[in-house]
Design a protein around this motif. Structure first.
Motif, short mmCIF file in Angstrom:
data_model
loop_
_atom_site.label_atom_id
_atom_site.label_comp_id
_atom_site.label_asym_id
_atom_site.label_seq_id
_atom_site.Cartn_x
_atom_site.Cartn_y
_atom_site.Cartn_z
N THR A 18 0.99 -1.12 0.21
CA THR A 18 -0.05 0.40 -0.22
C THR A 18 0.92 1.33 0.56
O THR A 18 0.37 2.16 -0.10
CB THR A 18 -0.89 0.07 0.96
N ALA A 19 2.62 1.04 0.01
CA ALA A 19 2.77 2.19 0.28
C ALA A 19 3.22 3.35 -1.24
O ALA A 19 3.28 1.97 -1.88
CB ALA A 19 4.62 1.78 1.43
N SER A 20 3.48 4.59 -1.04
CA SER A 20 3.58 4.50 -2.63
C SER A 20 5.00 4.29 -3.01
O SER A 20 5.77 4.20 -4.43
CB SER A 20 3.45 6.08 -2.65
N ASN A 21 5.92 4.38 -2.21
CA ASN A 21 7.93 3.84 -2.28
C ASN A 21 7.78 2.77 -2.12
O ASN A 21 7.02 2.08 -1.05
CB ASN A 21 8.72 4.83 -1.55
N ALA A 22 8.79 2.06 -2.42
CA ALA A 22 9.41 0.58 -1.63
C ALA A 22 9.79 -0.05 -0.80
O ALA A 22 10.93 1.59 -0.19
CB ALA A 22 10.60 0.36 -2.77
N THR A 23 8.50 0.01 0.62
CA THR A 23 8.74 -0.42 1.54
C THR A 23 7.97 -1.82 1.44
O THR A 23 7.60 -2.39 0.81
CB THR A 23 6.93 -0.07 2.76
N PHE A 24 9.36 -2.03 2.43
CA PHE A 24 9.46 -3.31 3.14
C PHE A 24 9.26 -3.89 4.74
O PHE A 24 9.86 -2.96 5.56
CB PHE A 24 10.57 -4.40 3.00
N LEU A 25 8.61 -5.37 5.17
CA LEU A 25 8.49 -5.47 6.44
C LEU A 25 9.74 -6.71 6.55
O LEU A 25 10.27 -7.50 5.38
CB LEU A 25 7.61 -6.83 6.66
N GLY A 26 10.55 -6.64 7.33
CA GLY A 26 11.92 -7.17 7.23
C GLY A 26 11.92 -7.29 9.51
O GLY A 26 11.39 -7.23 10.20
N ALA A 27 13.14 -8.17 8.64
CA ALA A 27 13.63 -8.55 10.33
C ALA A 27 15.43 -8.57 10.24
O ALA A 27 15.93 -8.60 9.79
CB ALA A 27 13.35 -9.86 10.60
N ILE A 28 15.40 -7.56 11.70
CA ILE A 28 16.75 -7.82 12.40
C ILE A 28 16.94 -9.02 13.43
O ILE A 28 16.61 -8.62 14.77
CB ILE A 28 17.91 -6.48 12.97
N GLY A 29 17.62 -10.15 13.32
CA GLY A 29 17.41 -11.43 14.27
C GLY A 29 16.33 -11.24 14.18
O GLY A 29 15.74 -11.38 13.45
N ASP A 30 16.05 -10.77 15.75
CA ASP A 30 13.90 -11.84 16.52
C ASP A 30 13.23 -9.94 16.56
O ASP A 30 12.07 -9.73 16.70
CB ASP A 30 13.85 -12.05 17.16
N VAL A 31 13.90 -9.07 16.05
CA VAL A 31 13.74 -7.62 15.79
C VAL A 31 12.67 -7.33 14.88
O VAL A 31 13.11 -7.26 13.13
CB VAL A 31 14.10 -6.88 16.30
N VAL A 32 11.02 -7.30 14.69
CA VAL A 32 10.89 -6.81 13.22
C VAL A 32 10.55 -5.29 12.75
O VAL A 32 10.77 -3.97 13.85
CB VAL A 32 9.15 -7.38 13.19
N VAL A 33 11.62 -4.99 11.96
CA VAL A 33 11.30 -3.96 11.49
C VAL A 33 10.81 -3.44 9.52
O VAL A 33 10.65 -3.88 9.26
CB VAL A 33 13.31 -3.86 11.45
N VAL A 34 10.62 -2.04 9.59
CA VAL A 34 10.18 -1.37 8.34
C VAL A 34 10.98 -0.82 7.48
O VAL A 34 12.18 -0.40 9.05
CB VAL A 34 9.57 -0.30 8.85
N TYR A 35 11.80 -1.51 6.41
CA TYR A 35 12.80 -1.14 5.90
C TYR A 35 12.40 -0.35 4.87
O TYR A 35 11.65 -0.95 2.88
CB TYR A 35 13.32 -2.26 5.07
N LYS A 36 12.77 0.95 4.19
CA LYS A 36 12.89 1.49 3.25
C LYS A 36 13.49 2.08 1.92
O LYS A 36 14.41 3.18 2.73
CB LYS A 36 11.90 2.86 3.75
N PRO A 37 13.73 1.25 1.47
CA PRO A 37 15.41 1.57 0.09
C PRO A 37 15.21 2.75 -0.09
O PRO A 37 14.83 3.20 -0.41
CB PRO A 37 15.58 0.41 -0.03
N ARG A 38 16.37 3.41 -0.53
CA ARG A 38 16.82 5.24 -0.50
C ARG A 38 16.06 4.38 -2.06
O ARG A 38 16.00 5.26 -3.12
CB ARG A 38 18.10 4.99 -0.27
N ALA A 39 16.81 3.76 -2.80
CA ALA A 39 16.78 3.27 -4.28
C ALA A 39 15.72 3.07 -4.63
O ALA A 39 15.66 2.73 -5.79
CB ALA A 39 17.53 1.93 -4.81
N GLY A 40 14.70 2.76 -3.40
CA GLY A 40 13.31 2.91 -4.09
C GLY A 40 12.46 3.31 -3.75
O GLY A 40 10.22 3.73 -3.92
N GLU A 41 12.64 4.59 -3.48
CA GLU A 41 12.00 6.48 -3.14
C GLU A 41 11.44 6.75 -4.63
O GLU A 41 12.96 6.93 -6.02
CB GLU A 41 12.51 7.27 -2.83
N SER A 42 10.17 6.46 -4.87
CA SER A 42 9.67 7.75 -6.45
C SER A 42 9.85 9.34 -6.43
O SER A 42 10.29 9.48 -5.44
CB SER A 42 8.36 7.25 -7.12
N PRO A 43 10.76 9.25 -7.83
CA PRO A 43 10.91 10.64 -7.23
C PRO A 43 9.82 11.39 -7.37
O PRO A 43 8.40 11.47 -7.93
CB PRO A 43 11.06 11.20 -9.22
#
Length: 255
Positions: free
Chosen positions: A19-44
């Protein structure tokens, strides 16, 4: 998990938030749940410099921390599977409650809610946008005015089960020109509380110290100067701002 591990330990992608307008991912660092938005996925964007949304999200977190209100979940920059980006601790909101709603205009709650605007639904029925009248949302509205948030949608407000309210998705912030677009207009013209004024003072003072040094790694000098000016203006007026300029005062879509 330590702060160092959150930056250096492996980040794995577990899903995509479509649903996000930019590339937005659900991720994990070990057992910590995070949101990850890579700079490369940002819409101009036409009005924000390309490749700057991730650091604006981190800058918003730093201002939130200085205010002391916990508006923004912990947010930081780090490398990931798709390159450097913004990482934020995932927050699981209360599925049975929303701090913002659209209701039939003849069914607007009498107490505990603020009226924002009226419109028509797809069937031509009158509906009203409302939000909670709560200290947590008041603080978020002050935060948005300071960071010049151009995209405070209803879906960017997370209602937690303990009553806390988190704001997320702060890439469109800190523009030096007025860009405030929000659904939190319920307190226009009301006096700011002593707590809210104290928070503004903490940001103003922080800009001359650690906050200012940290923001200089993320924002331009003009953007930091505009933040200082917004702090001074809001502190001087002492009231919630009203919509200004010719642009829409609310984002679209609203949610």
């Amino acid at each position: 998990m330590s702060a160092t591990d959150l930056v250096t330990a492996e980040l794995t992608i577990t899903g995509r938030i479509t649903t996000a307008s930019n590339a937005t991912f659900l991720g994990a660092i070990g057992d910590v749940v995070v949101v990850y938005k890579p700079r490369a996925g940002e819409s101009p964007l036409w009005d924000f410099p390309s490749g700057t949304l991730a650091q604006r999200e981190v800058a918003a977190y730093l201002v939130s921390q200085t205010l002391g209100w916990g508006v923004v979940p912990q947010t930081w920059l780090r490398d990931g599977p798709l390159g450097e980006g913004m990482v934020q601790l995932w927050q699981e909101p209360d599925p049975d409650h929303s701090a913002v709603d659209v209701v039939a205009s003849d069914d607007v709650p009498e107490a505990g809610w603020k009226h924002v605007l009226e419109g028509e639904d797809e069937r031509g029925r009158l509906v009203t946008l409302v939000h909670e009248d709560s200290p947590a949302l008041r603080r978020m509205a002050v935060f948005d005015a300071l960071v010049n948030n151009a995209d405070r949608k209803g879906g960017h407000i997370l209602a937690m089960t303990d009553g806390h309210r988190y704001g997320v998705d702060h890439g469109l912030t800190f523009h030096p020109e007025h860009k405030l677009r929000t659904i939190l207009w319920g307190w226009v013209g009301e006096a700011l509380s002593a707590e809210e004024l104290d928070g503004i003072d903490r940001v103003s003072e922080g800009l001359d110290g650690e906050l200012g040094r940290d923001l200089a790694e993320l924002l331009g000098a003009e953007e930091i100067g505009a933040l200082a000016a917004r702090c001074a203006r809001l502190r001087s007026v002492g009231r919630f701002p009203a919509p200004a300029g010719e642009m829409s005062p609310v984002p679209w879509p609203l949610f």
